[in-house]
Write a protein that holds these residues in place. Structure first.
Motif, PDB file in Angstrom:
ATOM      1  N   GLU A  87     -10.149   4.345  -1.863  1.00  0.00           N
ATOM      2  CA  GLU A  87      -9.719   5.124  -2.713  1.00  0.00           C
ATOM      3  C   GLU A  87      -7.780   5.132  -2.281  1.00  0.00           C
ATOM      4  O   GLU A  87      -6.981   5.449  -3.542  1.00  0.00           O
ATOM      5  N   PHE A  88      -8.122   4.169  -2.346  1.00  0.00           N
ATOM      6  CA  PHE A  88      -6.231   3.800  -1.402  1.00  0.00           C
ATOM      7  C   PHE A  88      -5.879   2.532  -2.439  1.00  0.00           C
ATOM      8  O   PHE A  88      -6.236   1.895  -1.912  1.00  0.00           O
ATOM      9  N   PRO A  89      -3.749   2.496  -2.990  1.00  0.00           N
ATOM     10  CA  PRO A  89      -3.978   1.351  -3.332  1.00  0.00           C
ATOM     11  C   PRO A  89      -3.329   0.358  -1.929  1.00  0.00           C
ATOM     12  O   PRO A  89      -3.146   0.891  -1.260  1.00  0.00           O
ATOM     13  N   SER A  90      -3.747  -0.938  -2.342  1.00  0.00           N
ATOM     14  CA  SER A  90      -2.758  -1.691  -1.271  1.00  0.00           C
ATOM     15  C   SER A  90      -1.056  -1.599  -1.655  1.00  0.00           C
ATOM     16  O   SER A  90      -1.375  -1.536  -2.968  1.00  0.00           O
ATOM     17  N   LEU A  91      -0.243  -1.974  -0.660  1.00  0.00           N
ATOM     18  CA  LEU A  91       0.826  -1.892  -0.904  1.00  0.00           C
ATOM     19  C   LEU A  91       0.958  -3.422  -1.948  1.00  0.00           C
ATOM     20  O   LEU A  91       1.703  -3.396  -2.715  1.00  0.00           O
ATOM     21  N   ASN A  92       0.203  -4.232  -2.008  1.00  0.00           N
ATOM     22  CA  ASN A  92       0.892  -5.281  -2.948  1.00  0.00           C
ATOM     23  C   ASN A  92       0.445  -4.928  -4.255  1.00  0.00           C
ATOM     24  O   ASN A  92       0.758  -5.308  -5.208  1.00  0.00           O
ATOM     25  N   GLU A  93      -1.040  -4.419  -4.044  1.00  0.00           N
ATOM     26  CA  GLU A  93      -1.569  -3.645  -5.583  1.00  0.00           C
ATOM     27  C   GLU A  93       0.306  -2.597  -6.187  1.00  0.00           C
ATOM     28  O   GLU A  93       0.114  -2.659  -7.012  1.00  0.00           O
TER      29      GLU A  93
END
Length: 339
Positions: free
Chosen positions: A250-256
Protein backbone atom coordinates in the motif's frame (compact mmCIF):
# COMPACT_ATOMS: atom_id res chain seq x y z
CA UNK A 1 42.52 14.50 1.41
CA UNK A 2 38.76 14.84 2.05
CA UNK A 3 38.18 15.71 -1.59
CA UNK A 4 40.14 12.62 -2.64
CA UNK A 5 38.05 10.41 -0.34
CA UNK A 6 34.83 11.97 -1.59
CA UNK A 7 35.86 11.43 -5.22
CA UNK A 8 36.66 7.82 -4.48
CA UNK A 9 33.29 7.38 -2.79
CA UNK A 10 31.50 8.86 -5.80
CA UNK A 11 33.34 6.49 -8.13
CA UNK A 12 32.27 3.55 -5.98
CA UNK A 13 28.68 4.74 -6.09
CA UNK A 14 28.81 4.95 -9.89
CA UNK A 15 30.19 1.44 -10.11
CA UNK A 16 27.56 0.30 -7.65
CA UNK A 17 24.72 1.42 -9.92
CA UNK A 18 25.79 -1.12 -12.53
CA UNK A 19 26.49 -3.73 -9.85
CA UNK A 20 23.00 -3.31 -8.38
CA UNK A 21 21.31 -3.92 -11.74
CA UNK A 22 23.38 -7.06 -12.19
CA UNK A 23 22.66 -8.21 -8.64
CA UNK A 24 18.90 -7.93 -9.17
CA UNK A 25 19.17 -10.68 -11.76
CA UNK A 26 21.44 -12.87 -9.70
CA UNK A 27 19.45 -12.59 -6.47
CA UNK A 28 16.13 -13.60 -8.02
CA UNK A 29 14.92 -17.00 -6.80
CA UNK A 30 17.25 -19.53 -8.34
CA UNK A 31 15.95 -22.22 -10.71
CA UNK A 32 15.97 -25.70 -9.26
CA UNK A 33 19.64 -26.49 -8.99
CA UNK A 34 21.32 -29.57 -10.34
CA UNK A 35 22.55 -31.99 -7.71
CA UNK A 36 25.53 -30.57 -5.85
CA UNK A 37 28.84 -32.46 -5.85
CA UNK A 38 28.45 -35.28 -3.37
CA UNK A 39 29.48 -34.60 0.20
CA UNK A 40 30.90 -37.61 2.09
CA UNK A 41 28.18 -40.19 2.61
CA UNK A 42 28.60 -40.02 6.40
CA UNK A 43 28.41 -36.20 6.55
CA UNK A 44 27.20 -34.58 8.71
CA UNK A 45 28.37 -36.89 11.47
CA UNK A 46 27.06 -34.77 14.35
CA UNK A 47 24.62 -31.87 14.93
CA UNK A 48 25.03 -28.83 12.69
CA UNK A 49 25.43 -25.51 14.52
CA UNK A 50 23.84 -22.32 13.20
CA UNK A 51 25.33 -19.29 14.96
CA UNK A 52 23.21 -16.13 15.05
CA UNK A 53 24.59 -12.80 16.27
CA UNK A 54 21.31 -11.47 17.63
CA UNK A 55 19.07 -12.43 20.56
CA UNK A 56 16.29 -14.99 20.54
CA UNK A 57 13.15 -13.57 18.95
CA UNK A 58 15.07 -11.17 16.70
CA UNK A 59 14.33 -11.47 12.99
CA UNK A 60 17.66 -13.17 12.08
CA UNK A 61 17.03 -15.64 14.91
CA UNK A 62 13.50 -16.39 13.71
CA UNK A 63 14.75 -16.95 10.16
CA UNK A 64 17.46 -19.35 11.36
CA UNK A 65 14.97 -21.36 13.39
CA UNK A 66 12.51 -21.45 10.49
CA UNK A 67 15.18 -23.04 8.27
CA UNK A 68 16.66 -25.25 11.01
CA UNK A 69 13.80 -27.73 11.35
CA UNK A 70 13.45 -28.74 7.67
CA UNK A 71 17.24 -28.63 7.28
CA UNK A 72 17.57 -31.10 10.16
CA UNK A 73 15.18 -33.49 8.41
CA UNK A 74 17.08 -33.17 5.14
CA UNK A 75 20.47 -33.78 6.77
CA UNK A 76 19.36 -36.53 9.15
CA UNK A 77 21.05 -34.73 12.06
CA UNK A 78 19.90 -32.18 14.66
CA UNK A 79 20.40 -28.53 13.70
CA UNK A 80 21.05 -26.35 16.75
CA UNK A 81 20.69 -22.54 16.71
CA UNK A 82 23.07 -20.73 19.07
CA UNK A 83 22.78 -17.01 19.84
CA UNK A 84 26.09 -15.20 20.28
CA UNK A 85 25.08 -11.58 20.71
CA UNK A 86 27.32 -8.52 20.37
CA UNK A 87 28.97 -5.99 18.05
CA UNK A 88 26.05 -5.92 15.63
CA UNK A 89 26.46 -9.60 14.79
CA UNK A 90 30.21 -9.40 14.18
CA UNK A 91 31.11 -11.51 17.24
CA UNK A 92 28.99 -14.35 15.85
CA UNK A 93 30.41 -13.90 12.36
CA UNK A 94 33.95 -14.17 13.73
CA UNK A 95 33.01 -17.38 15.55
CA UNK A 96 31.78 -18.81 12.26
CA UNK A 97 34.99 -17.77 10.50
CA UNK A 98 37.09 -19.49 13.18
CA UNK A 99 35.05 -22.72 13.27
CA UNK A 100 37.02 -25.67 11.89
CA UNK A 101 34.74 -28.57 12.79
CA UNK A 102 32.98 -28.69 9.39
CA UNK A 103 29.66 -28.53 11.25
CA UNK A 104 29.19 -24.77 11.85
CA UNK A 105 27.52 -22.10 9.72
CA UNK A 106 26.01 -18.69 10.44
CA UNK A 107 22.91 -16.69 9.60
CA UNK A 108 23.99 -13.07 9.12
CA UNK A 109 22.71 -9.66 8.09
CA UNK A 110 24.07 -7.30 5.39
CA UNK A 111 26.70 -5.59 7.46
CA UNK A 112 28.33 -8.80 8.72
CA UNK A 113 28.97 -9.97 5.15
CA UNK A 114 29.78 -6.69 3.42
CA UNK A 115 31.07 -3.60 5.24
CA UNK A 116 32.10 -4.83 8.71
CA UNK A 117 35.81 -4.32 8.09
CA UNK A 118 35.31 -1.02 6.26
CA UNK A 119 33.39 0.42 9.19
CA UNK A 120 35.83 -0.80 11.79
CA UNK A 121 39.34 -1.98 10.88
CA UNK A 122 39.54 -3.67 14.29
CA UNK A 123 36.94 -6.27 13.25
CA UNK A 124 38.99 -9.48 13.29
CA UNK A 125 37.63 -11.00 10.08
CA UNK A 126 37.33 -9.89 6.47
CA UNK A 127 33.85 -10.77 5.13
CA UNK A 128 34.84 -11.42 1.53
CA UNK A 129 38.07 -13.21 2.39
CA UNK A 130 36.93 -15.34 5.33
CA UNK A 131 33.27 -16.20 4.67
CA UNK A 132 31.84 -18.62 2.14
CA UNK A 133 28.37 -17.58 0.82
CA UNK A 134 25.69 -20.26 0.91
CA UNK A 135 22.30 -18.65 0.18
CA UNK A 136 20.51 -15.31 0.39
CA UNK A 137 17.45 -16.31 2.43
CA UNK A 138 15.26 -13.22 2.84
CA UNK A 139 15.17 -9.55 1.85
CA UNK A 140 13.13 -6.53 2.94
CA UNK A 141 13.08 -2.82 2.14
CA UNK A 142 13.16 -0.15 4.78
CA UNK A 143 10.36 2.37 5.23
CA UNK A 144 11.03 6.09 5.47
CA UNK A 145 8.89 7.28 8.36
CA UNK A 146 8.20 10.56 10.12
CA UNK A 147 6.09 11.85 13.03
CA UNK A 148 2.39 11.82 12.28
CA UNK A 149 2.32 15.65 12.40
CA UNK A 150 5.25 16.03 9.96
CA UNK A 151 4.79 18.93 7.52
CA UNK A 152 3.54 18.43 3.98
CA UNK A 153 0.43 16.90 2.44
CA UNK A 154 2.46 14.64 0.15
CA UNK A 155 5.99 13.32 -0.28
CA UNK A 156 7.13 16.25 -2.43
CA UNK A 157 6.03 18.79 0.18
CA UNK A 158 7.63 16.71 2.91
CA UNK A 159 11.02 16.61 1.14
CA UNK A 160 10.79 20.34 0.46
CA UNK A 161 10.24 20.94 4.17
CA UNK A 162 13.18 18.65 4.99
CA UNK A 163 15.49 20.56 2.62
CA UNK A 164 14.39 23.89 4.05
CA UNK A 165 14.94 22.66 7.60
CA UNK A 166 18.58 21.77 6.81
CA UNK A 167 20.37 20.62 9.99
CA UNK A 168 17.49 21.69 12.25
CA UNK A 169 15.97 18.25 11.59
CA UNK A 170 17.47 15.00 12.83
CA UNK A 171 17.05 11.32 12.02
CA UNK A 172 17.36 8.27 14.24
CA UNK A 173 18.97 4.87 13.70
CA UNK A 174 19.79 1.81 15.83
CA UNK A 175 23.48 2.67 15.66
CA UNK A 176 26.42 4.03 13.68
CA UNK A 177 27.12 1.99 10.56
CA UNK A 178 23.74 0.24 10.45
CA UNK A 179 21.96 -0.04 7.11
CA UNK A 180 19.46 2.56 8.34
CA UNK A 181 22.32 5.00 9.00
CA UNK A 182 24.14 4.42 5.72
CA UNK A 183 20.85 4.39 3.81
CA UNK A 184 19.84 7.75 5.20
CA UNK A 185 23.22 9.24 4.30
CA UNK A 186 22.71 7.93 0.75
CA UNK A 187 19.21 9.43 0.70
CA UNK A 188 20.66 12.78 1.78
CA UNK A 189 22.92 12.82 -1.28
CA UNK A 190 19.92 12.24 -3.55
CA UNK A 191 17.51 14.73 -1.97
CA UNK A 192 19.77 17.59 -0.79
CA UNK A 193 18.29 17.40 2.70
CA UNK A 194 20.65 17.46 5.66
CA UNK A 195 19.17 16.08 8.90
CA UNK A 196 21.62 15.28 11.71
CA UNK A 197 22.22 11.67 12.75
CA UNK A 198 21.15 10.59 16.26
CA UNK A 199 22.00 6.96 17.14
CA UNK A 200 19.87 4.98 19.61
CA UNK A 201 20.31 1.54 21.24
CA UNK A 202 17.68 0.02 18.93
CA UNK A 203 14.68 0.65 16.68
CA UNK A 204 12.13 0.65 19.54
CA UNK A 205 13.89 3.71 20.98
CA UNK A 206 13.99 5.31 17.52
CA UNK A 207 10.23 4.85 17.21
CA UNK A 208 9.56 6.36 20.63
CA UNK A 209 11.78 9.34 19.83
CA UNK A 210 9.91 9.94 16.59
CA UNK A 211 6.51 9.63 18.24
CA UNK A 212 7.72 12.21 20.76
CA UNK A 213 8.88 14.56 17.96
CA UNK A 214 12.49 14.38 19.18
CA UNK A 215 13.56 13.31 15.69
CA UNK A 216 11.90 13.89 12.31
CA UNK A 217 12.98 10.92 10.15
CA UNK A 218 13.99 7.26 10.27
CA UNK A 219 14.38 4.28 7.98
CA UNK A 220 12.63 1.38 9.73
CA UNK A 221 11.85 -2.26 8.86
CA UNK A 222 8.30 -2.38 7.46
CA UNK A 223 7.14 -4.83 10.13
CA UNK A 224 7.96 -2.31 12.84
CA UNK A 225 6.83 0.79 10.97
CA UNK A 226 3.49 -0.49 9.67
CA UNK A 227 2.05 -1.16 13.12
CA UNK A 228 2.79 2.41 14.18
CA UNK A 229 1.46 3.86 10.92
CA UNK A 230 -1.78 1.88 11.20
CA UNK A 231 -2.15 3.03 14.80
CA UNK A 232 -1.88 6.65 13.62
CA UNK A 233 1.35 7.29 15.55
CA UNK A 234 3.72 7.64 12.58
CA UNK A 235 3.52 8.77 8.96
CA UNK A 236 4.90 6.60 6.14
CA UNK A 237 6.64 8.44 3.31
CA UNK A 238 7.75 5.52 1.14
CA UNK A 239 9.72 2.27 0.99
CA UNK A 240 13.27 1.80 -0.24
CA UNK A 241 12.64 -1.03 -2.70
CA UNK A 242 12.84 -0.06 -6.38
CA UNK A 243 9.14 -0.76 -6.83
CA UNK A 244 6.33 -1.41 -4.37
CA UNK A 245 7.17 -4.20 -1.96
CA UNK A 246 4.86 -7.21 -1.40
CA UNK A 247 5.63 -6.69 2.29
CA UNK A 248 3.98 -3.24 2.24
CA UNK A 249 2.12 -2.95 -1.09
CA UNK A 250 0.00 0.00 0.00
CA UNK A 251 3.02 2.29 0.26
CA UNK A 252 4.85 3.81 -2.75
CA UNK A 253 8.56 3.36 -3.29
CA UNK A 254 10.87 6.35 -3.00
CA UNK A 255 11.83 5.70 -6.61
CA UNK A 256 8.16 6.01 -7.54
CA UNK A 257 8.03 9.30 -5.61
CA UNK A 258 10.77 10.80 -7.75
CA UNK A 259 14.01 9.77 -6.04
CA UNK A 260 15.12 7.93 -9.15
CA UNK A 261 17.10 4.74 -8.79
CA UNK A 262 17.01 4.73 -5.00
CA UNK A 263 17.09 1.16 -3.74
CA UNK A 264 18.14 -0.23 -0.39
CA UNK A 265 17.31 -3.50 1.33
CA UNK A 266 18.14 -5.30 4.51
CA UNK A 267 18.71 -9.04 4.20
CA UNK A 268 19.59 -12.21 6.05
CA UNK A 269 21.78 -14.92 4.54
CA UNK A 270 23.52 -18.20 5.34
CA UNK A 271 27.31 -18.34 5.24
CA UNK A 272 30.01 -20.83 6.18
CA UNK A 273 33.66 -20.55 7.13
CA UNK A 274 36.02 -20.56 4.17
CA UNK A 275 37.49 -23.78 5.57
CA UNK A 276 34.31 -25.79 4.98
CA UNK A 277 35.06 -28.18 2.09
CA UNK A 278 33.24 -27.26 -1.11
CA UNK A 279 31.18 -30.47 -1.43
CA UNK A 280 29.72 -29.85 2.05
CA UNK A 281 29.14 -26.16 1.32
CA UNK A 282 27.46 -27.02 -1.98
CA UNK A 283 25.17 -29.49 -0.24
CA UNK A 284 24.13 -26.92 2.37
CA UNK A 285 23.69 -24.20 -0.25
CA UNK A 286 21.42 -26.41 -2.34
CA UNK A 287 19.34 -27.55 0.64
CA UNK A 288 18.92 -24.09 2.21
CA UNK A 289 17.98 -22.60 -1.17
CA UNK A 290 15.44 -25.34 -1.81
CA UNK A 291 13.97 -25.16 1.70
CA UNK A 292 13.64 -21.36 1.52
CA UNK A 293 11.60 -21.60 -1.66
CA UNK A 294 9.04 -24.10 -0.33
CA UNK A 295 5.54 -22.60 0.12
CA UNK A 296 5.53 -23.32 3.86
CA UNK A 297 8.82 -21.57 4.55
CA UNK A 298 8.04 -18.69 2.20
CA UNK A 299 4.83 -18.07 4.15
CA UNK A 300 6.63 -18.16 7.50
CA UNK A 301 9.31 -15.76 6.30
CA UNK A 302 6.65 -13.40 4.97
CA UNK A 303 4.96 -13.35 8.40
CA UNK A 304 8.35 -12.46 9.91
CA UNK A 305 8.72 -9.51 7.53
CA UNK A 306 10.93 -11.08 4.85
CA UNK A 307 10.47 -11.74 1.16
CA UNK A 308 11.95 -15.18 0.50
CA UNK A 309 14.90 -15.23 -1.91
CA UNK A 310 16.52 -18.67 -1.76
CA UNK A 311 19.44 -17.97 -4.09
CA UNK A 312 22.38 -20.23 -4.76
CA UNK A 313 25.86 -19.38 -3.46
CA UNK A 314 26.75 -17.39 -6.58
CA UNK A 315 23.64 -15.25 -6.21
CA UNK A 316 24.57 -14.36 -2.65
CA UNK A 317 28.20 -13.70 -3.63
CA UNK A 318 27.03 -11.24 -6.30
CA UNK A 319 24.72 -9.53 -3.82
CA UNK A 320 27.58 -9.18 -1.33
CA UNK A 321 29.74 -7.61 -4.04
CA UNK A 322 27.00 -5.19 -5.13
CA UNK A 323 26.06 -4.10 -1.60
CA UNK A 324 29.70 -3.69 -0.61
CA UNK A 325 30.11 -1.25 -3.51
CA UNK A 326 26.95 0.73 -2.70
CA UNK A 327 27.30 0.87 1.08
CA UNK A 328 31.07 1.17 0.94
CA UNK A 329 30.83 4.15 -1.38
CA UNK A 330 28.62 5.96 1.13
CA UNK A 331 30.94 5.04 4.01
CA UNK A 332 33.93 6.52 2.22
CA UNK A 333 32.14 9.60 0.93
CA UNK A 334 30.62 10.41 4.32
CA UNK A 335 33.57 9.27 6.44
CA UNK A 336 31.43 6.92 8.54
CA UNK A 337 33.23 4.92 11.24
CA UNK A 338 31.75 2.53 13.76
CA UNK A 339 32.04 3.70 17.36
Amino acid sequence: MLKSVARRGLVLLAVAAASTAFAQKTTAPAPRAAAAPAAPLNWPTKPLRIIVGFPGGSTPDLVARTIAEPLSKALGQPVVVENKVGAGGNIAADLVVRANDNHTIGFMINGNMTIAKMLNPAVPYDPQRDLQPLSLVGTAPLMLTAPVNAPGNDAQEFFLAARNAADKWSYGTPGVGTVGHIGMELLKTKTNMNPVHVPYPGNPQVIQAMIGNQIQLALLPPGLAQAQVKAGKLKAIGVTSLGRSPLAPEFPSLNELGIRGFQLEIWVAAAAPKSLPKPMADKLSSLISEITRTPEVRAKLFQQGWQAAGTNAEGLANRVKSDTAVLGGVIMMRGIKAE
